[in-house]
Design a protein around this motif. Structure first.
Motif, PDB file in Angstrom:
ATOM      1  N   SER A 368       0.828  -1.206   0.000  1.00  0.00           N
ATOM      2  CA  SER A 368       0.000   0.000   0.000  1.00  0.00           C
ATOM      3  C   SER A 368       0.863   1.256   0.000  1.00  0.00           C
ATOM      4  O   SER A 368       0.605   2.206  -0.756  1.00  0.00           O
ATOM      5  N   LYS A 369       1.890   1.262   0.845  1.00  0.00           N
ATOM      6  CA  LYS A 369       2.772   2.425   0.935  1.00  0.00           C
ATOM      7  C   LYS A 369       3.538   2.655  -0.369  1.00  0.00           C
ATOM      8  O   LYS A 369       3.858   3.797  -0.722  1.00  0.00           O
ATOM      9  N   GLU A 370       3.837   1.573  -1.068  1.00  0.00           N
ATOM     10  CA  GLU A 370       4.618   1.693  -2.302  1.00  0.00           C
ATOM     11  C   GLU A 370       3.743   1.621  -3.551  1.00  0.00           C
ATOM     12  O   GLU A 370       4.255   1.505  -4.665  1.00  0.00           O
ATOM     13  N   GLU A 371       2.420   1.676  -3.332  1.00  0.00           N
ATOM     14  CA  GLU A 371       1.443   1.702  -4.427  1.00  0.00           C
ATOM     15  C   GLU A 371       1.621   0.517  -5.382  1.00  0.00           C
ATOM     16  O   GLU A 371       1.627   0.656  -6.604  1.00  0.00           O
ATOM     17  N   ARG A 372       1.760  -0.656  -4.781  1.00  0.00           N
ATOM     18  CA  ARG A 372       1.856  -1.885  -5.567  1.00  0.00           C
ATOM     19  C   ARG A 372       0.541  -2.647  -5.486  1.00  0.00           C
ATOM     20  O   ARG A 372      -0.171  -2.561  -4.489  1.00  0.00           O
ATOM     21  N   ASN A 373       0.257  -3.417  -6.516  1.00  0.00           N
ATOM     22  CA  ASN A 373      -0.899  -4.303  -6.492  1.00  0.00           C
ATOM     23  C   ASN A 373      -0.538  -5.518  -5.642  1.00  0.00           C
ATOM     24  O   ASN A 373       0.362  -6.285  -5.991  1.00  0.00           O
ATOM     25  N   CYS A 374      -1.233  -5.686  -4.525  1.00  0.00           N
ATOM     26  CA  CYS A 374      -0.872  -6.740  -3.568  1.00  0.00           C
ATOM     27  C   CYS A 374      -0.944  -8.135  -4.181  1.00  0.00           C
ATOM     28  O   CYS A 374      -0.023  -8.941  -4.020  1.00  0.00           O
ATOM     29  N   VAL A 375      -2.040  -8.424  -4.868  1.00  0.00           N
ATOM     30  CA  VAL A 375      -2.239  -9.769  -5.404  1.00  0.00           C
ATOM     31  C   VAL A 375      -1.202 -10.085  -6.475  1.00  0.00           C
ATOM     32  O   VAL A 375      -0.574 -11.151  -6.467  1.00  0.00           O
ATOM     33  N   ALA A 376      -1.007  -9.158  -7.398  1.00  0.00           N
ATOM     34  CA  ALA A 376      -0.038  -9.383  -8.478  1.00  0.00           C
ATOM     35  C   ALA A 376       1.377  -9.508  -7.922  1.00  0.00           C
ATOM     36  O   ALA A 376       2.157 -10.369  -8.358  1.00  0.00           O
ATOM     37  N   THR A 377       1.715  -8.664  -6.945  1.00  0.00           N
ATOM     38  CA  THR A 377       3.050  -8.720  -6.340  1.00  0.00           C
ATOM     39  C   THR A 377       3.267 -10.046  -5.631  1.00  0.00           C
ATOM     40  O   THR A 377       4.334 -10.660  -5.738  1.00  0.00           O
ATOM     41  N   PHE A 378       2.245 -10.496  -4.903  1.00  0.00           N
ATOM     42  CA  PHE A 378       2.342 -11.776  -4.197  1.00  0.00           C
ATOM     43  C   PHE A 378       2.608 -12.915  -5.177  1.00  0.00           C
ATOM     44  O   PHE A 378       3.528 -13.717  -4.985  1.00  0.00           O
ATOM     45  N   HIS A 379       1.821 -12.992  -6.225  1.00  0.00           N
ATOM     46  CA  HIS A 379       1.978 -14.088  -7.189  1.00  0.00           C
ATOM     47  C   HIS A 379       3.337 -14.025  -7.888  1.00  0.00           C
ATOM     48  O   HIS A 379       3.969 -15.067  -8.124  1.00  0.00           O
ATOM     49  N   ASP A 380       3.797 -12.834  -8.196  1.00  0.00           N
ATOM     50  CA  ASP A 380       5.101 -12.692  -8.854  1.00  0.00           C
ATOM     51  C   ASP A 380       6.229 -13.175  -7.936  1.00  0.00           C
ATOM     52  O   ASP A 380       7.147 -13.881  -8.378  1.00  0.00           O
ATOM     53  N   LEU A 381       6.162 -12.798  -6.670  1.00  0.00           N
ATOM     54  CA  LEU A 381       7.217 -13.171  -5.725  1.00  0.00           C
ATOM     55  C   LEU A 381       7.205 -14.668  -5.424  1.00  0.00           C
ATOM     56  O   LEU A 381       8.262 -15.295  -5.304  1.00  0.00           O
ATOM     57  N   VAL A 382       6.014 -15.232  -5.295  1.00  0.00           N
ATOM     58  CA  VAL A 382       5.920 -16.668  -5.028  1.00  0.00           C
ATOM     59  C   VAL A 382       6.451 -17.465  -6.215  1.00  0.00           C
ATOM     60  O   VAL A 382       7.184 -18.448  -6.050  1.00  0.00           O
ATOM     61  N   LYS A 383       6.097 -17.038  -7.400  1.00  0.00           N
ATOM     62  CA  LYS A 383       6.581 -17.725  -8.600  1.00  0.00           C
ATOM     63  C   LYS A 383       8.099 -17.675  -8.690  1.00  0.00           C
ATOM     64  O   LYS A 383       8.748 -18.635  -9.123  1.00  0.00           O
ATOM     65  N   LEU A 384       8.679 -16.578  -8.243  1.00  0.00           N
ATOM     66  CA  LEU A 384      10.126 -16.393  -8.338  1.00  0.00           C
ATOM     67  C   LEU A 384      10.889 -17.107  -7.229  1.00  0.00           C
ATOM     68  O   LEU A 384      11.975 -17.652  -7.459  1.00  0.00           O
ATOM     69  N   HIS A 385      10.320 -17.131  -6.022  1.00  0.00           N
ATOM     70  CA  HIS A 385      11.097 -17.583  -4.861  1.00  0.00           C
ATOM     71  C   HIS A 385      10.610 -18.863  -4.196  1.00  0.00           C
ATOM     72  O   HIS A 385      11.330 -19.427  -3.370  1.00  0.00           O
ATOM     73  N   PHE A 386       9.408 -19.324  -4.498  1.00  0.00           N
ATOM     74  CA  PHE A 386       8.887 -20.519  -3.828  1.00  0.00           C
ATOM     75  C   PHE A 386       9.143 -21.745  -4.688  1.00  0.00           C
ATOM     76  O   PHE A 386       8.728 -21.796  -5.841  1.00  0.00           O
ATOM     77  N   LYS A 387       9.825 -22.743  -4.115  1.00  0.00           N
ATOM     78  CA  LYS A 387      10.191 -23.948  -4.855  1.00  0.00           C
ATOM     79  C   LYS A 387       9.119 -25.024  -4.722  1.00  0.00           C
ATOM     80  O   LYS A 387       9.357 -26.136  -4.278  1.00  0.00           O
ATOM     81  N   GLY A 388       7.932 -24.719  -5.086  1.00  0.00           N
ATOM     82  CA  GLY A 388       6.851 -25.689  -4.998  1.00  0.00           C
ATOM     83  C   GLY A 388       5.633 -25.160  -5.716  1.00  0.00           C
ATOM     84  O   GLY A 388       5.695 -24.148  -6.415  1.00  0.00           O
ATOM     85  N   TYR A 389       4.515 -25.839  -5.527  1.00  0.00           N
ATOM     86  CA  TYR A 389       3.289 -25.461  -6.203  1.00  0.00           C
ATOM     87  C   TYR A 389       2.166 -25.347  -5.189  1.00  0.00           C
ATOM     88  O   TYR A 389       2.053 -26.166  -4.279  1.00  0.00           O
ATOM     89  N   LEU A 390       1.342 -24.335  -5.343  1.00  0.00           N
ATOM     90  CA  LEU A 390       0.231 -24.119  -4.425  1.00  0.00           C
ATOM     91  C   LEU A 390      -0.993 -24.849  -4.964  1.00  0.00           C
ATOM     92  O   LEU A 390      -1.672 -24.366  -5.860  1.00  0.00           O
TER      93      LEU A 390
END
Length: 407
Positions: A368-390
């Motif tokens: 919110s403070k950095e005016e980012r889309n929370c959902v899109a940011t979450f999915h992008d970060l998980v795809k990049l850093h999480f070694k598994g599948y949800l």
């Protein structure tokens, strides 16, 4: 008969050519262009099986797991992290989770896997971290007051004995809550927390489990949970020390409430470890009697340079997956009449909901403070850093209580 077999081979060749079948040779693990990993298993009877190599629970490496006969000739691949079983034939697990399986065929002496994604023996290249992203070595430790939160966080991370780690955590939490520690400070944490020398640390695939339904298997599961809780204590103190100087894009520091939340999380995890360690003793064993692994610390290293990634992966994925498997884990102990362990699991579950909520709260705050889309940011970060599948099943009720949505 020979003509029939030749016709069958030719027919299978046509199917392979027309479909999404790919010749893969004899390697044990493959990487696909969409980032997924597939493990190929050959059983003693000569049959081949293939499934996603990351456990749908918390991304454990199934390619390092053991094959276990569950009875009636049903074979399962066992996750080396938390001992979840996945049927080689269907991908289903007794925990309720489901893994993706792929059809395998041997045609004319060649091995084929049916998947629409192009396979490779090598992983998809990822961007290299810059020097600024790397973990700070201990030699660069900054001066920090012994009455600062970060000083004590680093001290706890460097404490190898788990019971001493628990005691220090409780002490520091009390001092922080009562205002006897007021300074946050600045003190880079160690690259990896200390562990006692007598602890046997092995590769995840080397850890064995029982067949289930016995006291030995319950001890093994509780021991695994205690190991996770010890890492969870360290992850809580690590996020405090590592990101104590974090600045928002506006230049503002994190509010004091951020540190209050994660001091509480550390205290909860210490309580969980203590409860589990005591229960293991009551069952006639002790923590350290069984081997452990340090696979969960990989998430800390993977997200050491990015607070949003740390919050997303550790608190909104790993801890949320803990909520997902709680019903099945609880039912296992309840079915064996282990009411003492059930009570402990209920305490842990209640606390873990608040931990997921804390991760979500601060992830949302920063976005919110950095005016980012929370959902899109979450999915992008998980795809990049999480070694598994949800993958389902998800504990919808527990996740909603923590404030998470289906997005």
């Amino acid at each position: 008969m020979e003509d029939f077999e030749e016709d069958l081979v030719e027919a299978l060749k046509d199917v392979v050519k027309a479909g999404s079948w790919q010749c893969v040779g004899e390697a044990a693990r493959f990487y696909s262009e969409d980032g997924e990993h597939i493990v190929l298993v050959r059983t003693e009877d000569g049959r081949f099986w293939a499934m996603d190599s990351s456990c749908p629970h918390e991304g454990g490496p199934l390619d390092q797991g053991d094959i276990e006969d569950l009875g009636d000739g049903k074979l399962a691949l066992i996750c080396p992290w938390h001992y979840f079983d996945f049927s080689l034939e269907t991908g289903s697990s007794s925990t309720g989770l489901q893994n993706q399986v792929y059809s395998v065929r041997v045609v004319d002496g060649k091995l084929y896997i049916n998947t629409p994604s192009r396979l490779s023996l090598y992983p998809v290249p990822v961007a290299k971290k810059t020097k600024q992203d790397a973990l700070l070595p201990m030699e660069t430790k900054l001066e920090s007051s012994e009455n600062s939160l970060c000083f004590w966080a680093t001290k706890i991370l460097s404490t190898p004995d788990p019971l001493e780690k628990v005691a220090l955590t409780k002490q520091v939490q009390s001092l922080w809550d009562t205002g006897e520690i007021t300074e946050i400070g600045e003190c880079p944490p160690p690259a990896q927390p200390s562990r006692i020398d007598s602890l046997t640390v092995v590769e995840p695939g080397k850890i064995k489990r029982g067949k289930g339904g016995t006291q030995a298997s319950r001890i093994a599961l509780l021991h695994s949970m205690a190991n996770i809780e010890q890492w969870a204590i360290d992850l809580s103190w690590d996020i405090i020390a590592r990101f104590s100087t974090f600045k928002l894009s506006s230049g503002d520091s994190l509010p004091r409430e951020f540190f209050c939340d994660f001091v509480k999380v550390a205290g909860d995890e210490a309580k969980h470890y203590e409860l589990l360690e005591q229960r293991i003793k009551e069952l006639g064993s002790s923590f350290g009697a069984l081997p452990v692994h340090n696979g969960l610390w990989q998430s800390a290293g993977e997200t050491s340079h990015d607070l949003l990634a740390r919050l997303a992966v550790v608190h909104m994925v790993h801890e949320a997956r803990g909520l997902d498997v709680h019903p099945q884990t609880l039912s296992r102990f309840a079915a064996q009449g282990d009411t003492s362990s059930v009570k402990i699991l209920e305490v842990i579950y209640s606390d873990e909901i608040t931990h997921v909520a804390a991760g979500l709260r601060w992830f949302t705050y920063i976005c919110s403070k950095e005016e980012r889309n929370c959902v899109a940011t979450f999915h992008d970060l998980v795809k990049l850093h999480f070694k598994g599948y949800l993958k389902p099943p998800f504990n919808t009720e527990g996740r909603k209580t923590a404030g998470m949505t289906e997005e």
